[in-house]
Motif scaffolding. Structure first.
Motif, PDB file in Angstrom:
ATOM      1  N   ALA A  92       0.933  -1.125  -0.029  1.00 28.44           N
ATOM      2  CA  ALA A  92       0.004  -0.066  -0.004  1.00 28.44           C
ATOM      3  C   ALA A  92       0.932   1.283   0.023  1.00 28.44           C
ATOM      4  N   THR A  93       0.523   2.408  -0.867  1.00 27.74           N
ATOM      5  CA  THR A  93       1.050   3.597  -0.840  1.00 27.74           C
ATOM      6  C   THR A  93       0.176   4.551  -0.647  1.00 27.74           C
ATOM      7  N   VAL A  94       0.875   5.820  -0.199  1.00 25.32           N
ATOM      8  CA  VAL A  94      -0.058   6.933  -0.032  1.00 25.32           C
ATOM      9  C   VAL A  94       0.774   8.401  -0.896  1.00 25.32           C
ATOM     10  N   GLU A  95      -0.081   9.116  -1.184  1.00 30.79           N
ATOM     11  CA  GLU A  95       0.575  10.188  -1.941  1.00 30.79           C
ATOM     12  C   GLU A  95       0.607  11.294  -1.082  1.00 30.79           C
ATOM     13  N   ILE A  96       1.851  11.757  -0.932  1.00 31.97           N
ATOM     14  CA  ILE A  96       2.051  13.037   0.198  1.00 31.97           C
ATOM     15  C   ILE A  96       2.787  14.322  -0.874  1.00 31.97           C
ATOM     16  N   THR A  97       2.079  15.460  -0.257  1.00 27.09           N
ATOM     17  CA  THR A  97       2.422  16.694  -0.889  1.00 27.09           C
ATOM     18  C   THR A  97       3.462  17.306   0.164  1.00 27.09           C
ATOM     19  N   ASP A  98       4.790  17.478  -0.419  1.00 28.82           N
ATOM     20  CA  ASP A  98       5.584  17.877   0.310  1.00 28.82           C
ATOM     21  C   ASP A  98       6.212  19.457  -0.269  1.00 28.82           C
ATOM     22  N   ALA A  99       7.427  19.938   0.127  1.00 28.51           N
ATOM     23  CA  ALA A  99       7.857  21.199  -0.369  1.00 28.51           C
ATOM     24  C   ALA A  99       8.076  21.266  -1.830  1.00 28.51           C
ATOM     25  N   HIS A 100       8.188  20.192  -2.293  1.00 26.38           N
ATOM     26  CA  HIS A 100       8.896  20.102  -3.769  1.00 26.38           C
ATOM     27  C   HIS A 100       7.669  19.341  -4.663  1.00 26.38           C
ATOM     28  N   GLY A 101       6.364  18.758  -4.076  1.00 22.38           N
ATOM     29  CA  GLY A 101       5.419  18.293  -4.981  1.00 22.38           C
ATOM     30  C   GLY A 101       4.786  17.082  -4.353  1.00 22.38           C
ATOM     31  N   THR A 102       4.539  16.183  -5.248  1.00 23.58           N
ATOM     32  CA  THR A 102       3.829  15.008  -4.800  1.00 23.58           C
ATOM     33  C   THR A 102       4.749  13.924  -4.832  1.00 23.58           C
ATOM     34  N   VAL A 103       4.836  13.118  -3.705  1.00 25.60           N
ATOM     35  CA  VAL A 103       5.549  12.058  -3.614  1.00 25.60           C
ATOM     36  C   VAL A 103       4.825  10.665  -3.188  1.00 25.60           C
ATOM     37  N   THR A 104       5.087   9.574  -3.797  1.00 24.03           N
ATOM     38  CA  THR A 104       4.354   8.412  -3.479  1.00 24.03           C
ATOM     39  C   THR A 104       5.365   7.661  -2.453  1.00 24.03           C
ATOM     40  N   VAL A 105       4.438   7.441  -1.120  1.00 27.07           N
ATOM     41  CA  VAL A 105       5.344   6.731  -0.101  1.00 27.07           C
ATOM     42  C   VAL A 105       4.704   5.600   0.388  1.00 27.07           C
ATOM     43  N   PRO A 106       5.389   4.386   0.727  1.00 27.79           N
ATOM     44  CA  PRO A 106       5.038   3.272   1.164  1.00 27.79           C
ATOM     45  C   PRO A 106       4.306   3.441   2.535  1.00 27.79           C
ATOM     46  N   VAL A 107       3.265   2.884   2.825  1.00 26.72           N
ATOM     47  CA  VAL A 107       2.465   2.980   3.907  1.00 26.72           C
ATOM     48  C   VAL A 107       3.405   1.932   5.044  1.00 26.72           C
ATOM     49  N   ASN A 108       3.703   2.475   6.142  1.00 29.26           N
ATOM     50  CA  ASN A 108       4.332   1.720   7.216  1.00 29.26           C
ATOM     51  C   ASN A 108       5.818   1.070   6.627  1.00 29.26           C
ATOM     52  N   PRO A 109       6.436   2.199   6.022  1.00 29.19           N
ATOM     53  CA  PRO A 109       7.869   1.659   5.537  1.00 29.19           C
ATOM     54  C   PRO A 109       8.915   1.143   6.306  1.00 29.19           C
ATOM     55  N   GLU A 110       9.688   0.333   5.843  1.00 26.28           N
ATOM     56  CA  GLU A 110      10.853  -0.245   6.477  1.00 26.28           C
ATOM     57  C   GLU A 110      12.027   0.798   6.293  1.00 26.28           C
ATOM     58  N   ASN A 111      12.814   0.757   7.351  1.00 27.01           N
ATOM     59  CA  ASN A 111      14.242   1.439   7.270  1.00 27.01           C
ATOM     60  C   ASN A 111      13.967   2.997   7.040  1.00 27.01           C
ATOM     61  N   VAL A 112      13.362   3.458   8.284  1.00 27.75           N
ATOM     62  CA  VAL A 112      13.129   5.009   8.009  1.00 27.75           C
ATOM     63  C   VAL A 112      14.040   5.880   8.661  1.00 27.75           C
ATOM     64  N   VAL A 113      14.457   6.794   7.831  1.00 28.99           N
ATOM     65  CA  VAL A 113      15.365   7.970   8.414  1.00 28.99           C
ATOM     66  C   VAL A 113      14.802   9.207   8.467  1.00 28.99           C
ATOM     67  N   SER A 114      14.956   9.693   9.547  1.00 25.88           N
ATOM     68  CA  SER A 114      14.357  11.188   9.948  1.00 25.88           C
ATOM     69  C   SER A 114      15.431  12.350  10.294  1.00 25.88           C
ATOM     70  N   LEU A 115      15.355  13.344   9.310  1.00 28.85           N
ATOM     71  CA  LEU A 115      16.328  14.305   9.705  1.00 28.85           C
ATOM     72  C   LEU A 115      15.570  15.553  10.208  1.00 28.85           C
ATOM     73  N   ASP A 116      14.306  15.765  10.616  1.00 29.62           N
ATOM     74  CA  ASP A 116      13.402  16.588  10.758  1.00 29.62           C
ATOM     75  C   ASP A 116      13.044  16.906  12.300  1.00 29.62           C
ATOM     76  N   SER A 117      13.589  18.303  12.689  1.00 26.34           N
ATOM     77  CA  SER A 117      13.353  18.436  14.361  1.00 26.34           C
ATOM     78  C   SER A 117      11.933  18.396  14.544  1.00 26.34           C
ATOM     79  N   ARG A 118      11.068  18.760  13.708  1.00 23.96           N
ATOM     80  CA  ARG A 118       9.626  18.834  13.894  1.00 23.96           C
ATOM     81  C   ARG A 118       9.056  17.310  14.142  1.00 23.96           C
ATOM     82  N   SER A 119       9.662  16.307  13.613  1.00 18.91           N
ATOM     83  CA  SER A 119       8.923  15.044  13.480  1.00 18.91           C
ATOM     84  C   SER A 119       9.354  13.976  14.525  1.00 18.91           C
TER      85      SER A 119
END
Length: 341
Positions: free
Chosen positions: A47-74
């Motif tokens: 399953a995937t979901v469409e996410i709108t970010d600062a650059h456009g629309t990105v297809t993202v897997p739901v409950n992804p494996e191997n997650v990297v976060s660099l965001d102080s807000r998250s």
């Protein structure tokens, strides 16, 4: 066999046959898979979901494996949802968030000299970029071409909207997006509801006339944080319609505030002083002076209304590096309580 009997028997056989066909059709209909009728199965591993970010629309897997976060807000949101990370800038994560001390998470360092090769080695399905790491977006995308890379940066200086609108809408967009990605939409909706409630409480508590002075204390210095500028105090003047005690042209968006003398700050005689302790939000605070001590020992401020009436508010200690929606909920609730006293 008599002719009448023959017709009655044939009619009965026909009825039975039709009934059997109907049962078979119903059975096939009930057992039809989502793939066969062209609909996506949201419960599948793909399953995937469409996410709108600062650059456009990105297809993202739901409950992804191997997650990297660099965001102080998250960081705080993801930690509260028990999301495992394989890599993160642990040098920037406040001690109160479990990721900071989790040795199983590869440490990318900080945004000044990050080790981005760690991201490539982690082979992530998802990389969450934001805030301090926004400038590395294209480089990260090139390092992990098979991963979904989303930039959840909030631009509080965008001219199309006010900084306050950008902050509020940005928090809601980030929280909603994370909820969709990690199948935590109910939790995301509750966070947004709490944020709205805290915002309304802080708005109601302000009397509309008291003047506000916001400052950032860093390295023992008191720096003016101008309305509309910066990532913390500036946007709040929009959100709560605060009356500033001082406004300047060409205010800096720098996190350390503007270089305005303490005497100039005192001359405005603010009714309230709101303080963020930048040093308290970093990991190396052993040799720093707490913001409250700096304010208390600033002779020029002692005759201001804010000091004589004890009308000061100190943001949560980790605000500088923990810029999550949870931090702002707590801050707004505390501001509401402080102003209502």
């Amino acid at each position: 066999m008599k002719k009448g009997h023959f017709f009655r028997l044939s009619f009965s056989v026909a009825i039975i046959a039709i009934f059997a066909l109907m049962l078979a059709a119903c059975s096939n209909s009930n057992n039809e898979t989502p793939e066969s009728n062209g609909q996506e199965d949201d419960s599948s591993e793909d399953a995937t979901v469409e996410i709108t970010d600062a650059h456009g629309t990105v297809t993202v897997p739901v409950n992804p494996e191997n997650v990297v976060s660099l965001d102080s807000r998250s960081f705080e949101t993801l930690a509260s949802w028990d999301i495992e990370l394989v890599a993160a800038p642990r040098d920037l994560i406040p001690a109160g968030i479990p990721y900071a001390d989790d040795e199983s998470i590869q440490n990318i360092g900080n945004h000044r000299e990050p080790n981005l090769e760690i991201i490539a080695a982690a082979d992530p399905e998802l990389v969450i970029v934001g805030q301090r790491f926004g400038g590395f977006y294209e480089e990260i995308k090139a390092l992990v071409p098979n991963a979904a890379v989303i930039d959840l940066n909030i631009d509080v200086s965008e001219e199309a909207d006010t900084p306050g609108d950008n902050l509020v809408n940005g928090f809601k967009d980030i929280t909603t997006s994370l909820g969709l990605i990690f199948d935590k939409s109910e939790e995301a909706e509750q966070l947004i509801a709490d944020f709205d409630q805290a915002t309304d409480a802080a708005k109601s508590a302000y009397n509309g006339t008291d003047t506000i002075m916001s400052v950032v204390v860093s390295g023992g210095d008191i720096n003016f944080s101008a309305p509309q500028s910066g990532r913390v105090w500036g946007p709040l003047y929009d959100i709560f319609d605060w009356t500033p005690s001082l406004e300047i042209d060409h205010a800096s968006s720098d996190h350390q505030g503007d270089d305005i003398s303490v005497e100039a700050i005192a001359e405005t005689n603010p009714d309230w002083i709101f303080v963020m302790d930048r040093d308290a939000g970093t990991s190396s605070t052993e040799d720093t002076v707490p913001a409250q001590d700096v304010i208390d020992n600033a002779p020029a401020l002692q005759n201001t209304t804010a000091i004589t009436e004890e009308q000061l508010y100190y943001a949560p200690a980790d605000t500088y590096t923990n810029e999550s929606i949870e931090t702002f909920i707590k801050m707004f609730e505390e501001i509401a309580d402080t102003l209502a006293q």
